[in-house]
Design a protein around this motif. Structure first.
Motif, PDB file in Angstrom:
ATOM      1  N   TYR A 139      -3.449  -2.623   1.616  1.00  0.00           N
ATOM      2  CA  TYR A 139      -4.579  -1.986   2.301  1.00  0.00           C
ATOM      3  C   TYR A 139      -4.158  -0.725   3.037  1.00  0.00           C
ATOM      4  CZ  TYR A 139      -7.023  -6.267   1.096  1.00  0.00           C
ATOM      5  OH  TYR A 139      -7.578  -7.317   0.408  1.00  0.00           O
ATOM      6  N   ALA A 140      -2.912  -0.679   3.519  1.00  0.00           N
ATOM      7  CA  ALA A 140      -2.415   0.554   4.143  1.00  0.00           C
ATOM      8  C   ALA A 140      -2.397   1.680   3.112  1.00  0.00           C
ATOM      9  CB  ALA A 140      -1.027   0.335   4.736  1.00  0.00           C
ATOM     10  N   ASN A 141      -1.935   1.378   1.906  1.00  0.00           N
ATOM     11  CA  ASN A 141      -1.916   2.378   0.840  1.00  0.00           C
ATOM     12  C   ASN A 141      -3.333   2.713   0.370  1.00  0.00           C
ATOM     13  OD1 ASN A 141      -0.558   4.032  -1.261  1.00  0.00           O
ATOM     14  ND2 ASN A 141      -1.568   2.559  -2.613  1.00  0.00           N
ATOM     15  N   LEU A 142      -4.160   1.693   0.189  1.00  0.00           N
ATOM     16  CA  LEU A 142      -5.527   1.905  -0.290  1.00  0.00           C
ATOM     17  C   LEU A 142      -6.305   2.838   0.635  1.00  0.00           C
ATOM     18  CD1 LEU A 142      -7.847   1.095  -2.285  1.00  0.00           C
ATOM     19  CD2 LEU A 142      -8.407  -0.708  -0.634  1.00  0.00           C
ATOM     20  N   PHE A 143      -6.340   2.504   1.929  1.00  0.00           N
ATOM     21  CA  PHE A 143      -7.105   3.328   2.861  1.00  0.00           C
ATOM     22  C   PHE A 143      -6.372   4.612   3.241  1.00  0.00           C
ATOM     23  CE2 PHE A 143      -9.349  -0.692   3.381  1.00  0.00           C
ATOM     24  CZ  PHE A 143     -10.658  -0.256   3.337  1.00  0.00           C
ATOM     25  N   GLY A 144      -5.063   4.524   3.445  1.00  0.00           N
ATOM     26  CA  GLY A 144      -4.310   5.682   3.895  1.00  0.00           C
ATOM     27  C   GLY A 144      -4.098   6.738   2.835  1.00  0.00           C
ATOM     28  N   ASN A 145      -3.918   6.317   1.567  1.00  0.00           N
ATOM     29  CA  ASN A 145      -3.591   7.280   0.513  1.00  0.00           C
ATOM     30  C   ASN A 145      -4.699   7.445  -0.533  1.00  0.00           C
ATOM     31  OD1 ASN A 145      -0.990   7.717   1.611  1.00  0.00           O
ATOM     32  ND2 ASN A 145      -0.278   5.832   0.649  1.00  0.00           N
ATOM     33  N   GLU A 146      -5.197   6.335  -1.044  1.00  0.00           N
ATOM     34  CA  GLU A 146      -6.171   6.431  -2.136  1.00  0.00           C
ATOM     35  C   GLU A 146      -7.566   6.819  -1.658  1.00  0.00           C
ATOM     36  OE1 GLU A 146      -6.033   3.240  -4.994  1.00  0.00           O
ATOM     37  OE2 GLU A 146      -3.892   2.931  -4.629  1.00  0.00           O
ATOM     38  N   ILE A 147      -8.076   6.128  -0.640  1.00  0.00           N
ATOM     39  CA  ILE A 147      -9.425   6.429  -0.143  1.00  0.00           C
ATOM     40  C   ILE A 147      -9.373   7.556   0.887  1.00  0.00           C
ATOM     41  CG2 ILE A 147     -11.443   5.496   1.070  1.00  0.00           C
ATOM     42  CD1 ILE A 147     -10.790   2.762  -0.129  1.00  0.00           C
ATOM     43  N   GLY A 148      -8.324   7.574   1.688  1.00  0.00           N
ATOM     44  CA  GLY A 148      -8.140   8.646   2.654  1.00  0.00           C
ATOM     45  C   GLY A 148      -9.046   8.570   3.873  1.00  0.00           C
ATOM     46  N   ARG A 149      -9.280   7.374   4.380  1.00  0.00           N
ATOM     47  CA  ARG A 149     -10.085   7.207   5.599  1.00  0.00           C
ATOM     48  C   ARG A 149      -9.717   5.895   6.266  1.00  0.00           C
ATOM     49  NH1 ARG A 149     -13.775   3.246   5.253  1.00  0.00           N
ATOM     50  NH2 ARG A 149     -14.666   2.717   3.228  1.00  0.00           N
ATOM     51  N   ASP A 150     -10.114   5.782   7.543  1.00  0.00           N
ATOM     52  CA  ASP A 150      -9.891   4.541   8.274  1.00  0.00           C
ATOM     53  C   ASP A 150     -10.890   3.477   7.829  1.00  0.00           C
ATOM     54  OD1 ASP A 150      -7.813   5.542   9.845  1.00  0.00           O
ATOM     55  OD2 ASP A 150      -9.186   6.281  11.387  1.00  0.00           O
ATOM     56  N   PRO A 151     -10.434   2.235   7.668  1.00  0.00           N
ATOM     57  CA  PRO A 151     -11.376   1.144   7.386  1.00  0.00           C
ATOM     58  C   PRO A 151     -12.063   0.714   8.680  1.00  0.00           C
ATOM     59  CG  PRO A 151      -9.167   0.261   7.550  1.00  0.00           C
ATOM     60  CD  PRO A 151      -9.041   1.770   7.701  1.00  0.00           C
ATOM     61  N   THR A 152     -13.159  -0.002   8.553  1.00  0.00           N
ATOM     62  CA  THR A 152     -13.803  -0.588   9.734  1.00  0.00           C
ATOM     63  C   THR A 152     -13.363  -2.040   9.876  1.00  0.00           C
ATOM     64  OG1 THR A 152     -15.749  -1.424   8.569  1.00  0.00           O
ATOM     65  CG2 THR A 152     -15.851   0.874   9.377  1.00  0.00           C
TER      66      THR A 152
END
Length: 196
Positions: A80-93
């Motif tokens: 999830y760190a990679n998914l939100f930090g690199n792939e999606i590029g935003r903070d999760p809620t």
């Protein structure tokens, strides 16, 4: 249930609590001390918060995991760190992370129940989920009571007819009536698509 006592005596708080423990499910039912006059609720939803993964990376996920009891393991945190930090590029809620925690839990995905099984170092052909499901086939009377059994990862058994209070026209302020539907003792879970 509406409880009344003869002679005009009121139940004590202890008696009310003991009676409620006998006749209701605290997970799905509510005790009302007096009849409802409205369906309004004073419950305030928890706020939706951003979790600062873009700034703090895995540390933010580790903290929210501990705070909310999400049961993320190290693989989940990395993913999830990679998914939100690199792939999606935003903070999760916090809401998204709670949903991910539920969706990827053992309860939903059956990592262990659908995994390979070995006993005393010897590989077993069936997984635990198959072994549990096979009990239905080996019980000659089980199908008399099973409405759904291990279909799309769901099961339901017959209940009994219940007297249920329901609106005559749902969604509006209207009179209520009694119906007598067949109840089901139901356990339903998600399918196995997308399991790791």
């Amino acid at each position: 249930f509406k409880v009344t006592v003869g002679g005009g005596r009121q139940l004590t708080a202890e008696e009310r609590e003991k009676f409620a423990d006998l006749v209701h499910d605290r997970m799905t039912e509510q005790v009302y001390e007096r009849p409802l006059s409205s369906f309004k609720s004073d419950v305030v939803p928890a706020p939706v918060l951003s979790v600062p993964v873009m700034e703090q990376g895995k540390k933010a996920l580790e903290e929210i995991n501990e705070e909310m009891g999400l049961a993320f393991d190290s693989w989940d945190i990395d993913y999830y760190a990679n998914l939100f930090g690199n792939e999606i590029g935003r903070d999760p809620t916090n809401v998204e992370l709670f949903d991910l925690g539920q969706s990827n839990s053992e309860h939903s995905r059956h990592w262990f129940f659908k995994g390979e099984l070995s006993v005393d170092g010897e590989q077993i052909d069936e997984c635990l989920f198959d072994i549990v499901g096979d009990t239905l086939n080996k019980n000659p009377n089980a199908n008399d009571n099973s409405v759904i059994a291990f279909k799309d990862n769901s099961s339901a058994i017959k209940g009994f007819k219940v007297k249920r209070l329901e609106p005559t026209k749902p969604g509006t302020t209207i009179r209520f009536c009694y119906s007598h539907p067949l109840s089901f003792a139901l356990r339903s879970e998600k399918d196995q698509k997308g399991a790791r």
